[in-house]
Motif scaffolding. Structure first.
Motif, mmCIF file in Angstrom:
data_model
loop_
_atom_site.group_PDB
_atom_site.id
_atom_site.type_symbol
_atom_site.label_atom_id
_atom_site.label_comp_id
_atom_site.label_asym_id
_atom_site.label_seq_id
_atom_site.Cartn_x
_atom_site.Cartn_y
_atom_site.Cartn_z
ATOM 1 N N THR A 13 0.845 -1.185 0.000
ATOM 2 C CA THR A 13 0.000 0.000 0.000
ATOM 3 C C THR A 13 0.886 1.243 0.000
ATOM 4 N N ILE A 14 0.585 2.160 -0.903
ATOM 5 C CA ILE A 14 1.331 3.414 -1.016
ATOM 6 C C ILE A 14 0.744 4.469 -0.094
ATOM 7 N N LEU A 15 -0.596 4.562 -0.082
ATOM 8 C CA LEU A 15 -1.259 5.630 0.654
ATOM 9 C C LEU A 15 -2.686 5.223 0.976
ATOM 10 N N LEU A 30 -4.342 3.380 -2.261
ATOM 11 C CA LEU A 30 -3.513 3.320 -3.456
ATOM 12 C C LEU A 30 -2.439 2.270 -3.224
ATOM 13 N N TYR A 31 -2.289 1.359 -4.184
ATOM 14 C CA TYR A 31 -1.338 0.258 -4.009
ATOM 15 C C TYR A 31 -0.833 -0.219 -5.364
ATOM 16 N N PHE A 32 0.168 -1.078 -5.328
ATOM 17 C CA PHE A 32 0.700 -1.672 -6.556
ATOM 18 C C PHE A 32 1.034 -3.128 -6.296
ATOM 19 N N TYR A 33 1.118 -3.876 -7.366
ATOM 20 C CA TYR A 33 1.577 -5.256 -7.299
ATOM 21 C C TYR A 33 3.051 -5.258 -7.677
ATOM 22 N N VAL A 77 -6.328 1.804 -7.377
ATOM 23 C CA VAL A 77 -7.027 2.642 -6.395
ATOM 24 C C VAL A 77 -8.343 1.951 -6.045
ATOM 25 N N ASP A 78 -8.569 1.737 -4.763
ATOM 26 C CA ASP A 78 -9.820 1.139 -4.285
ATOM 27 C C ASP A 78 -10.463 2.048 -3.250
#
Length: 51
Positions: free
Chosen positions: A3-5, A12-15, A27-28
């Motif tokens: 998770t970024i933020l 906000l996150y990335f794989y 973004v969820d």
């Protein structure tokens, strides 16, 4: 998936491994989800968010 933020209910996150795709973030918020390309901040896909 790191998770970024987290802010105002948005996550906000990335794989760490998504080969053959340009840099982007996911973004969820609740049941809504989107993928945003970072190079031009264009929405790649969106489900549940209003335009």
């Amino acid at each position: 998936m790191p998770t970024i933020l987290r802010i105002d209910g948005f996550r906000l996150y990335f794989y760490s491994h998504e080969p053959n795709e340009p840099p982007h973030v996911h973004v969820d918020k609740g049941a809504c989800s989107a993928k945003v390309w970072l190079h031009d901040t264009a929405v790649a896909r969106s489900s549940g968010f209003s335009a």
